[in-house]
Each structure stands twice: as structure tokens, then as C-alpha cells.
Design a protein around this motif. Structure first.
Motif, PDB file in Angstrom:
ATOM      1  N   PHE A   1       0.815  -1.216   0.000  1.00 24.91           N
ATOM      2  CA  PHE A   1       0.000   0.000   0.000  1.00 24.91           C
ATOM      3  C   PHE A   1       0.851   1.270   0.000  1.00 24.91           C
ATOM      4  N   ALA A   2       1.928   1.280   0.762  1.00 17.86           N
ATOM      5  CA  ALA A   2       2.780   2.479   0.810  1.00 17.86           C
ATOM      6  C   ALA A   2       3.423   2.757  -0.544  1.00 17.86           C
ATOM      7  N   THR A   3       3.839   1.726  -1.262  1.00 13.83           N
ATOM      8  CA  THR A   3       4.439   1.943  -2.591  1.00 13.83           C
ATOM      9  C   THR A   3       3.385   2.222  -3.650  1.00 13.83           C
ATOM     10  N   HIS A   4       2.175   1.787  -3.398  1.00 18.05           N
ATOM     11  CA  HIS A   4       1.107   2.005  -4.375  1.00 18.05           C
ATOM     12  C   HIS A   4       0.701   3.483  -4.456  1.00 18.05           C
TER      13      HIS A   4
ATOM     14  N   LEU B   1       1.906   9.095  -9.492  1.00 24.14           N
ATOM     15  CA  LEU B   1       2.917   9.568 -10.449  1.00 24.14           C
ATOM     16  C   LEU B   1       2.968   8.788 -11.762  1.00 24.14           C
ATOM     17  N   ILE B   2       2.647   7.516 -11.741  1.00 28.79           N
ATOM     18  CA  ILE B   2       2.772   6.701 -12.959  1.00 28.79           C
ATOM     19  C   ILE B   2       1.400   6.440 -13.587  1.00 28.79           C
TER      20      ILE B   2
ATOM     21  N   GLN C   1      -0.779   9.197 -15.184  1.00 31.86           N
ATOM     22  CA  GLN C   1      -0.398   9.763 -16.481  1.00 31.86           C
ATOM     23  C   GLN C   1      -1.281   9.255 -17.617  1.00 31.86           C
ATOM     24  N   ALA C   2      -2.009   8.174 -17.373  1.00 31.59           N
ATOM     25  CA  ALA C   2      -2.914   7.653 -18.403  1.00 31.59           C
ATOM     26  C   ALA C   2      -4.145   8.538 -18.577  1.00 31.59           C
ATOM     27  N   VAL C   3      -4.447   9.392 -17.574  1.00 29.98           N
ATOM     28  CA  VAL C   3      -5.663  10.200 -17.654  1.00 29.98           C
ATOM     29  C   VAL C   3      -5.443  11.696 -17.433  1.00 29.98           C
ATOM     30  N   LEU C   4      -4.346  12.074 -16.839  1.00 33.97           N
ATOM     31  CA  LEU C   4      -4.074  13.489 -16.573  1.00 33.97           C
ATOM     32  C   LEU C   4      -3.077  14.039 -17.586  1.00 33.97           C
ATOM     33  N   PRO C   5      -3.138  15.339 -17.847  1.00 30.41           N
ATOM     34  CA  PRO C   5      -2.181  15.929 -18.803  1.00 30.41           C
ATOM     35  C   PRO C   5      -0.733  15.698 -18.374  1.00 30.41           C
ATOM     36  N   ARG C   6       0.124  15.404 -19.350  1.00 32.47           N
ATOM     37  CA  ARG C   6       1.522  15.080 -19.061  1.00 32.47           C
ATOM     38  C   ARG C   6       2.255  16.209 -18.355  1.00 32.47           C
TER      39      ARG C   6
ATOM     40  N   ILE D   1       9.621  11.755 -14.251  1.00 25.78           N
ATOM     41  CA  ILE D   1       8.517  10.794 -14.089  1.00 25.78           C
ATOM     42  C   ILE D   1       7.899  10.474 -15.448  1.00 25.78           C
ATOM     43  N   ARG D   2       7.781  11.476 -16.309  1.00 24.03           N
ATOM     44  CA  ARG D   2       7.277  11.226 -17.676  1.00 24.03           C
ATOM     45  C   ARG D   2       8.232  10.298 -18.420  1.00 24.03           C
ATOM     46  N   ARG D   3       9.523  10.513 -18.252  1.00 21.68           N
ATOM     47  CA  ARG D   3      10.522   9.653 -18.906  1.00 21.68           C
ATOM     48  C   ARG D   3      10.463   8.223 -18.376  1.00 21.68           C
ATOM     49  N   LEU D   4      10.229   8.101 -17.085  1.00 21.03           N
ATOM     50  CA  LEU D   4      10.129   6.760 -16.495  1.00 21.03           C
ATOM     51  C   LEU D   4       8.981   5.978 -17.125  1.00 21.03           C
ATOM     52  N   LEU D   5       7.829   6.627 -17.283  1.00 17.48           N
ATOM     53  CA  LEU D   5       6.706   5.945 -17.930  1.00 17.48           C
ATOM     54  C   LEU D   5       7.025   5.647 -19.392  1.00 17.48           C
ATOM     55  N   ASP D   6       7.622   6.605 -20.104  1.00 19.98           N
ATOM     56  CA  ASP D   6       8.004   6.375 -21.502  1.00 19.98           C
ATOM     57  C   ASP D   6       8.954   5.181 -21.624  1.00 19.98           C
ATOM     58  N   TRP D   7       9.919   5.100 -20.696  1.00 19.13           N
ATOM     59  CA  TRP D   7      10.859   3.978 -20.694  1.00 19.13           C
ATOM     60  C   TRP D   7      10.099   2.661 -20.504  1.00 19.13           C
ATOM     61  N   HIS D   8       9.174   2.643 -19.550  1.00 18.13           N
ATOM     62  CA  HIS D   8       8.389   1.432 -19.292  1.00 18.13           C
ATOM     63  C   HIS D   8       7.604   1.022 -20.539  1.00 18.13           C
ATOM     64  N   ILE D   9       6.940   1.978 -21.155  1.00 12.33           N
ATOM     65  CA  ILE D   9       6.126   1.669 -22.351  1.00 12.33           C
ATOM     66  C   ILE D   9       7.004   1.128 -23.467  1.00 12.33           C
ATOM     67  N   THR D  10       8.133   1.766 -23.705  1.00 12.35           N
ATOM     68  CA  THR D  10       9.043   1.353 -24.779  1.00 12.35           C
ATOM     69  C   THR D  10       9.697   0.010 -24.474  1.00 12.35           C
ATOM     70  N   THR D  11      10.195  -0.135 -23.270  1.00 11.92           N
ATOM     71  CA  THR D  11      10.927  -1.348 -22.888  1.00 11.92           C
ATOM     72  C   THR D  11      10.028  -2.561 -22.799  1.00 11.92           C
ATOM     73  N   HIS D  12       8.824  -2.390 -22.255  1.00  8.52           N
ATOM     74  CA  HIS D  12       7.950  -3.533 -22.003  1.00  8.52           C
ATOM     75  C   HIS D  12       6.755  -3.633 -22.955  1.00  8.52           C
ATOM     76  N   SER D  13       6.670  -2.722 -23.910  1.00  7.44           N
ATOM     77  CA  SER D  13       5.564  -2.725 -24.883  1.00  7.44           C
ATOM     78  C   SER D  13       4.204  -2.754 -24.191  1.00  7.44           C
ATOM     79  N   ASP D  14       4.047  -1.896 -23.193  1.00  6.66           N
ATOM     80  CA  ASP D  14       2.792  -1.843 -22.442  1.00  6.66           C
ATOM     81  C   ASP D  14       1.736  -1.132 -23.285  1.00  6.66           C
ATOM     82  N   ILE D  15       0.952  -1.939 -23.988  1.00  4.27           N
ATOM     83  CA  ILE D  15      -0.037  -1.398 -24.919  1.00  4.27           C
ATOM     84  C   ILE D  15      -1.168  -0.658 -24.210  1.00  4.27           C
TER      85      ILE D  15
END
Length: 173
Positions: free
Chosen positions: A25-28, A34-35, A38-43, A50-64
Motif C-alpha cells: 500500500f505504501a508503494t502504491h 505519479l505513474i 499519467q494515463a488520464v491526466l495531462p503530461r 517521471i514522464r521519462r520513467l513511464l516512456d521507458w516502461h512503455i518502450t521497454t515492455h511494450s505496455d499497450i
């Protein structure tokens, strides 16, 4: 010597489970704020790193889901922000104070909700033919704790409720 009656709350979770749930819960809280948000709020609401971290995740893991943000997924993110995020804070506090039994129904409600919302998320990864089996496996592994932990919470707190009784009286002198 005077004897008096005092009430002591039942200890419902042992230290290992309490620790797991506290970390969960504390990490959630930052993950949602922050992560996932970003799917619903303006970047521009989020720091560049934090924006780069999400971009890295999407690119690295192909999170569709985080990349394409289908409407049904955005609705789930809104429920995460509006309903779950306040609960994460509350759950962390009650767990830290070893008072989780007092809000056991909220734990059961949270766990039931999240367990069911993970079905379409994991199903999307499993059934998406454009993803390799390796990518599907990685995405399922990343998201799976958000099914397994709530399912464990549901079982633990349901059993807790079945035991019944909030307090037991203990004589002390």
C-alpha cells in the motif's frame, strides 16, 4: 492489588503479512499518483523524470494499455485515483497502527474490486496477438502482483471476518 478489565484488540495479521501489505500500500501511493495517473491526466502535471520513467516502461515492455489508453482502461485508472488512492493511505495508516481489523470491510471491498479489474488487464496482455509470448509474459509478471496481493487480502480478511469478534477482554493486575 487492584484488578481491572482492559480491552486488547485481536492481532489479526502476523508481522510477515502486515509487512507485505504495508509495503504494497505504501508503494502504491506514488505509483498511482505519479505513474498510473499519467494515463488520464495531462503530461505537463508530472515532472520530466517521471514522464521519462513511464516512456521507458512503455518502450521497454511494450505496455499497450499505458501506450494506447483505451477508454475502459482510463475508467479503471480514474477509479484507482478517486477510490483506491485514498484507501491506500488509509490502509497504510491502519496497518502501521495494527488496527486493520477496524476497516476490514474496506479491505474486502478493495480486494474484490481490484481482483475483478485485473481480469481484463491481464486478459488483454494474454490475448493480444501483436505481442510476442515473451512480452506477454513480462507484462503479466509486472501486473500480476496487483492480482495476487488483492486476492490474498480478500482471503485473509474474509477469514478474519469469519472468525468474528473485534476485541477480547483481558484481565490485568
Amino acid at each position: 492489588r487492584r484488578s481491572r478489565m482492559t480491552s486488547r484488540k485481536q492481532t489479526m495479521l502476523g508481522p510477515p503479512w502486515r509487512g507485505v501489505l504495508l509495503v504494497y500500500f505504501a508503494t502504491h501511493v506514488p505509483i498511482t499518483a505519479l505513474i498510473d495517473s499519467q494515463a488520464v491526466l495531462p503530461r505537463h502535471f508530472f515532472p520530466e523524470i517521471i514522464r521519462r520513467l513511464l516512456d521507458w516502461h512503455i518502450t521497454t515492455h511494450s505496455d499497450i494499455l499505458m501506450e494506447n489508453k483505451p477508454n475502459w482502461f482510463r475508467c479503471l485508472i480514474w477509479t484507482e485515483i478517486v477510490l483506491q488512492l485514498p484507501f491506500f493511505v488509509l490502509a497504510t495508516w491502519y496497518l502501521a497502527k495494527t488496527r486493520e481489523f477496524e476497516i476490514r470491510y474496506l479491505f474486502i471491498t478493495y480486494a474484490s474490486h481490484v481482483t475483478t479489474t485485473m481480469v481484463p488487464i491481464l486478459g488483454t496482455f494474454l490475448l493480444e496477438e501483436s505481442l510476442s509470448w515473451r512480452t506477454r509474459g513480462v507484462l503479466i509478471a509486472i501486473y500480476c502482483p496487483y492480482l495476487v496481493v488483492p486476492l490474498a487480502i480478500l482471503i485473509l480478511f474474509w477469514k478474519m471476518e469469519r472468525r468474528g469478534g473485534v476485541k477480547k477482554d483481558v484481565k490485568t493486575s
